[in-house]
Design a protein around this motif. Sequence first.
Motif, PDB file in Angstrom:
ATOM      1  N   VAL A   1       0.847  -1.184   0.000  1.00 26.23           N
ATOM      2  CA  VAL A   1       0.000   0.000   0.000  1.00 26.23           C
ATOM      3  C   VAL A   1       0.886   1.239   0.000  1.00 26.23           C
ATOM      4  N   LEU A   2       0.738   2.070  -1.046  1.00 24.78           N
ATOM      5  CA  LEU A   2       1.494   3.307  -1.191  1.00 24.78           C
ATOM      6  C   LEU A   2       0.512   4.468  -1.297  1.00 24.78           C
ATOM      7  N   GLY A   3       0.164   5.021  -0.172  1.00 25.70           N
ATOM      8  CA  GLY A   3      -0.803   6.111  -0.192  1.00 25.70           C
ATOM      9  C   GLY A   3      -2.144   5.628  -0.689  1.00 25.70           C
ATOM     10  N   ARG A   4      -2.619   6.213  -1.800  1.00 27.99           N
ATOM     11  CA  ARG A   4      -3.902   5.826  -2.390  1.00 27.99           C
ATOM     12  C   ARG A   4      -3.765   4.679  -3.371  1.00 27.99           C
TER      13      ARG A   4
ATOM     14  N   LEU B   1      -8.109   0.551 -11.302  1.00 27.72           N
ATOM     15  CA  LEU B   1      -8.391   1.930 -10.919  1.00 27.72           C
ATOM     16  C   LEU B   1      -9.770   1.990 -10.286  1.00 27.72           C
ATOM     17  N   THR B   2      -9.852   2.570  -9.092  1.00 27.28           N
ATOM     18  CA  THR B   2     -11.122   2.680  -8.386  1.00 27.28           C
ATOM     19  C   THR B   2     -11.350   4.126  -7.982  1.00 27.28           C
ATOM     20  N   THR B   3     -12.407   4.729  -8.534  1.00 24.97           N
ATOM     21  CA  THR B   3     -12.822   6.076  -8.149  1.00 24.97           C
ATOM     22  C   THR B   3     -14.324   6.062  -7.907  1.00 24.97           C
ATOM     23  N   ARG B   4     -14.872   7.219  -7.539  1.00 26.51           N
ATOM     24  CA  ARG B   4     -16.309   7.284  -7.276  1.00 26.51           C
ATOM     25  C   ARG B   4     -17.122   7.086  -8.556  1.00 26.51           C
ATOM     26  N   LEU B   5     -16.598   7.515  -9.699  1.00 27.70           N
ATOM     27  CA  LEU B   5     -17.340   7.431 -10.953  1.00 27.70           C
ATOM     28  C   LEU B   5     -16.946   6.232 -11.815  1.00 27.70           C
TER      29      LEU B   5
END
Length: 356
Positions: A75-78, A155-159
Motif C-alpha cells: 500500500v502506497l498512499g492511495r 483503478l477505483t474512483t467514485r465514478l
Amino acid sequence: MRVSSLANRVREPRAGGTQPASGLDWKSTVYGHGDNGYSTWTTPYTPSPNGAPLSIRTQQPAITRYGLLSSLNWVLGRHTVETGIRYEYGQFTEARYFSQVPLLGQGTLGDPFPEDGFGTNSSNTPWSANEAGFRQIQNTLKPETDWVYEGGYRLTTRLLVALLSVYHVDFSNRLQTISFGPVISPITAVQNVGGVTTNGVELSGTLYPLRHLSIYNSISYNRSTFDDDLSTSSGVSNLRGKSVPNYPSLMYKGSIAYQIGRLNAHIDGNSYAHRYLSYLNDASVPGYFIANLGARYVLADRGPLSRVDVQFNAYNLFNTRYVATTGENGNPISGDYQTFLMGAPRQFFGSVGVSF
C-alpha cells in the motif's frame, strides 16, 4: 436412470500472513483437494452384445490436486501494488465401462455383470477412440502443462472502476481433438499437437454517471497459435502459426443497469468474432451479437409472504441466427465437417418467487 455416488476429501487451506515492512503484506496459502466417485447410466444408445437393447455405463472419475499461492501486497498512499505466484499440480483419471444387461426373463436390471468396456460414446476426449485406438494412444499421449504470466492494473474512483489485464501462456503437449475420414462418420481422436502460445489483453470498466445507473463494458483480445507443425499418417500439416480452432480472438460485453428502490432493470449485449473450424484455418463461422433484456421487481410484506420477486427476461432480443457450439464432433485438419450446434432463437422467461 442414473445413480451417482461421490466421496470427497478436501484438506482445509493453510494460510499465513506477515508484514515484513510498513504497508507491505505477504500472504501464502497451501491447499490440497481430492475426490473420487462413480455414476451409472442405463443407456439405450449402446446395446449389449447378448442382444439386449440396453447396457449400463459406469463412470469412475478421480481428481487429486495440490498447490501454493503466495502474494505481496504493498500500500502506497492511495495506490495498491500486488504481485504473486501460483503453482498447482493436478491429476485427473477416469475409467469408463459398459456392462452387459440381461435379456428379459434372465435376470434383473441392476444386478452385477462383468465390466467389459465394449464400445463407447463419441466425445472430445481420449475415450472417443475405439479400444484398439485407445490402446495405441494411452502410452504415447503426454499430459498437458502450462505456464501462465499475468499482470494488471486496477483503478477505483467514485465514478469509475476499471481493470486492465495482460497475460501470456506457454502450453506444452497441448491436447486437441482431431477428426479424420468422411464427413458422415469421421474418426475422432485426441492427439498431442506440441506447444501453443497464447497472448491476450482485457480491458473492463464500470461507469456510474448518475445515481442508480451503471454502465459496464469489457473487451478482450486473445491470440492462441500453434508452435509446431503436426505429423499424422497423412503427412505433415503446416499448423505452425495457425490459430487454435473454436475460440474467437475478439470478445465484447456491455451492460446498462438501473436500480431504484425495488425495481432493477438491465439490457446487455455480447459480441464474438469469427471462429475457425479447421486447424489450417481455411474454414470458419461468422461472428455474432446477442442482446438480452431483463427486469425484476420486489414486493415485500404481502400478507403471509415476507417477499415476492417478479422477474421477466428476454434472451436473444433481436432473434439473431448464430452458431453456438463448434467442433461438436471434433475439428478436421482442413475443410468443414459441419459439426456445430445452432444457437437458441429469441426466448422470453417470466418467474415469480415467494418467501414465507
